[in-house]
Design a protein around this motif. Structure first.
Motif, short mmCIF file in Angstrom:
data_model
loop_
_atom_site.label_atom_id
_atom_site.label_comp_id
_atom_site.label_asym_id
_atom_site.label_seq_id
_atom_site.Cartn_x
_atom_site.Cartn_y
_atom_site.Cartn_z
N ASN A 324 0.82 -1.21 0.00
CA ASN A 324 0.00 0.00 0.00
C ASN A 324 0.86 1.27 0.00
N PRO A 325 0.70 2.14 -1.01
CA PRO A 325 1.50 3.37 -1.03
C PRO A 325 1.00 4.45 -0.09
N ALA A 326 -0.19 4.28 0.49
CA ALA A 326 -0.73 5.27 1.41
C ALA A 326 -0.63 4.77 2.84
N MET A 327 -0.75 5.69 3.80
CA MET A 327 -0.65 5.33 5.22
C MET A 327 -2.00 5.36 5.93
N GLY A 328 -2.96 6.14 5.42
CA GLY A 328 -4.24 6.25 6.11
C GLY A 328 -5.28 6.88 5.21
N THR A 329 -6.44 7.16 5.79
CA THR A 329 -7.53 7.77 5.02
C THR A 329 -8.38 8.64 5.93
N ASN A 330 -8.94 9.71 5.37
CA ASN A 330 -9.88 10.54 6.11
C ASN A 330 -11.30 10.36 5.57
N ARG A 331 -11.52 9.28 4.79
CA ARG A 331 -12.83 8.99 4.23
C ARG A 331 -13.28 7.60 4.71
N THR A 332 -13.93 7.55 5.85
CA THR A 332 -14.38 6.27 6.38
C THR A 332 -15.52 5.67 5.57
N ASP A 333 -16.12 6.48 4.69
CA ASP A 333 -17.22 5.96 3.87
C ASP A 333 -16.71 5.19 2.65
N ILE A 334 -15.42 5.28 2.37
CA ILE A 334 -14.85 4.55 1.23
C ILE A 334 -14.52 3.13 1.67
N LEU A 335 -15.25 2.16 1.12
CA LEU A 335 -15.08 0.77 1.53
C LEU A 335 -13.67 0.26 1.25
N ASN A 336 -13.05 0.74 0.18
CA ASN A 336 -11.72 0.27 -0.23
C ASN A 336 -10.64 0.56 0.78
N GLY A 337 -10.87 1.51 1.69
CA GLY A 337 -9.79 1.95 2.55
C GLY A 337 -8.83 2.85 1.81
N SER A 338 -7.58 2.88 2.24
CA SER A 338 -6.62 3.84 1.70
C SER A 338 -5.85 3.29 0.52
N GLY A 339 -5.14 4.20 -0.17
CA GLY A 339 -4.15 3.81 -1.18
C GLY A 339 -4.72 3.07 -2.36
N ASN A 340 -4.22 1.85 -2.58
CA ASN A 340 -4.62 1.04 -3.73
C ASN A 340 -5.53 -0.12 -3.32
N GLY A 341 -6.16 -0.03 -2.17
CA GLY A 341 -7.01 -1.11 -1.70
C GLY A 341 -8.28 -1.25 -2.52
N TYR A 342 -8.76 -2.49 -2.60
CA TYR A 342 -10.05 -2.77 -3.25
C TYR A 342 -10.62 -4.05 -2.66
N PRO A 343 -11.94 -4.25 -2.69
CA PRO A 343 -12.56 -5.42 -2.06
C PRO A 343 -12.35 -6.69 -2.87
N SER A 344 -11.24 -7.35 -2.62
CA SER A 344 -10.84 -8.53 -3.38
C SER A 344 -11.44 -9.82 -2.82
N PHE A 345 -11.66 -9.88 -1.51
CA PHE A 345 -12.17 -11.06 -0.84
C PHE A 345 -13.59 -10.78 -0.34
N GLY A 346 -14.48 -11.74 -0.49
CA GLY A 346 -15.83 -11.54 0.01
C GLY A 346 -16.69 -12.77 -0.13
N THR A 347 -17.78 -12.81 0.61
CA THR A 347 -18.73 -13.90 0.48
C THR A 347 -19.50 -13.76 -0.83
N GLY A 348 -19.43 -14.79 -1.65
CA GLY A 348 -20.06 -14.76 -2.96
C GLY A 348 -19.30 -15.63 -3.94
N ASN A 349 -19.44 -15.33 -5.21
CA ASN A 349 -18.83 -16.12 -6.26
C ASN A 349 -17.82 -15.30 -7.05
N LEU A 350 -16.74 -15.95 -7.46
CA LEU A 350 -15.65 -15.27 -8.16
C LEU A 350 -15.25 -16.07 -9.39
N LEU A 351 -14.97 -15.35 -10.45
CA LEU A 351 -14.45 -15.94 -11.69
C LEU A 351 -13.19 -15.18 -12.07
#
Length: 442
Positions: A324-351
């Motif tokens: 992660n190139p970032a250290m933190g975030t001031n946007r708690t509404d962003i699900l991804n969190g800081s930097g280059n994060g994205y929701p990669s893992f989750g309950t459901g189906n993946l292809l």
């Protein structure tokens, strides 16, 4: 400095080992220290370095040193690894790996190598059954739940196939007892693992919410396995790690299936203030094809596809933010969190799918190119919009996997939580340009 010390220690160990073996050692051949005349007993060292130069559009609200940033360029050591392993006696195999991951400008200084793997194995029935134990990557679920990092086709492995990465394991390695072997074209691995405490994982909170998270209660044992039918050339199962691409040196076509199960691994808050526990249970099927197109010219194709049914419990989501190139975030509404994060893992189906094409040998002088592309598509119950993450690029094979320069672009979705709906909506996309240089002594 630490790496230099480690290499000196390895060299000393090599010299001492050679002196100790005395008349029993038969010298050095094929990258191995032969311990007997025919080389069936041996010991070997490998070393790999992967360094990234990267420019990243950061997620909204990302901060560095407390200052909000929208874009950032950094250099980091994605991986540095030293392997030491061998068939040190008839039926007896030992494997160890040391290294570090994700060292960049914000990492603790003088970070040392840590143990990735250390395990011992005994071959009970020749080729058919070996039993081993230790901190090991003999994992279930899918092919790239334990990828060979020196042979990755693209810029990185599909890390979501390492489903509990650094939550209840150590960068995919687990404290396990395992069995593995082959029966003709059938290749298998099964393991029972003692999950590491999630309380030690980065950012873990034991607070109960409406969404499932890993339970803080004492963990029950995890069972997992992976089974494949190897139709064409047979792949070695000496170590746990699976090859990304053979660059046309083998003709491989495999179909596999795997699972991962841990009872009461997850918990969440119930509607009446009670605690609801649930099992972690995943299932995967995949197919892998890697073969020459024209053996005379060296052209080749590599392709892989996997389908995974993830079940961590209701509403589970976990972000992936590689180095992660970032250290933190001031946007708690962003699900991804800081930097280059994205929701990669989750309950459901993946292809997931990836494909690459290797051009002929000596395309550019004595070098050649291998472009590739991959796509991760997921339908997770926490997301109002399906998740698409893709990356594409080209490998400049200066000397196969030994010296390789990769140029890549990664594109990820950005989600914003909607508290009233208990879901997250996709609001944007962000990307990263990455250049990696790999040197692999194998």
């Amino acid at each position: 400095m630490y790496i230099k010390r480690l290499m000196k220690l390895a060299a000393c160990a090599l010299l001492i080992g050679g002196a100790t073996l005395g008349a029993h050692a038969q010298g050095f051949k094929d990258g191995k220290i032969w311990l007997n005349e025919d080389g069936s007993n041996y010991f070997k060292f490998t070393l790999v370095s992967q360094v990234w130069l990267r420019n990243t559009d950061l997620n909204p609200g990302s901060t560095i040193n407390g200052f909000e940033k929208g874009n950032f360029t950094d250099i980091g050591i994605r991986r540095a690894r030293l392997q030491a392993f061998g068939q040190i006696a008839d039926r007896v195999f030992i494997y160890s790996q040391f290294g570090m991951n994700n060292f960049n400008y914000s990492s603790d200084r003088k970070a040392g190598f840590f143990i990735h793997d250390i395990m011992g194995e005994y071959e009970v029935v020749r080729k058919h059954l070996s039993l081993g134990t230790g901190l090991t990557a003999w994992n279930g679920l899918s092919r790239f739940s334990a990828p060979s990092v020196g042979s990755i086709m693209g810029i990185d492995a599909p890390l979501f196939e390492q489903s509990t990465n650094d939550v209840t394991d150590q960068f995919l390695r687990k404290l396990s007892v395992y069995a593995k072997g082959k029966f003709g074209k059938f290749d298998y691995r099964v393991a029972v693992s003692s999950p590491m405490s999630p309380l030690k994982s980065p950012g873990y909170s034991a607070a109960l919410t409406n969404h499932a998270t890993f339970s803080a209660k004492p963990a029950k044992m995890q069972v997992h396995g992976y089974f494949q039918w190897q139709f064409l050339d047979q792949e070695a199962n000496t170590t746990a790690y699976t090859t990304g691409t053979y660059l046309g040196t083998k003709k491989v076509f495999n179909i596999g299936a795997g699972f991962q199960y841990q009872p009461d691994a997850m918990w969440r808050a119930g509607t009446n203030g009670d605690t609801i526990q649930s099992n972690m249970q995943h299932f995967a099927v995949d197919a892998y094809y890697d073969a020459p197109i024209n053996a005379a010219t060296g052209t080749a194709i590599s392709a892989y596809v996997s389908y995974i049914s993830f079940n961590w419990g209701k509403g589970y989501i976990r972000n992936q933010a590689t180095m992660n190139p970032a250290m933190g975030t001031n946007r708690t509404d962003i699900l991804n969190g800081s930097g280059n994060g994205y929701p990669s893992f989750g309950t459901g189906n993946l292809l997931y799918g990836q494909v690459g094409y290797k051009f002929k040998n000596n395309l550019i002088g004595k070098t050649t190119l291998m472009p590739y592309a991959s796509l991760q598509y997921a339908h997770y119950d926490r997301l109002a919009d399906d998740m698409y993450y893709w990356d594409g690029g080209v490998n400049w094979l200066l000397k196969g996997q030994t010296s390789k320069l990769t140029f890549a672009y990664q594109s990820r979705p950005v989600y914003q939580t909607v508290p009233a709906a208990m879901l997250a909506d996709k609001i944007d996309r962000k990307g990263s340009f990455v250049i990696q240089y790999q040197v692999f002594l194998n």
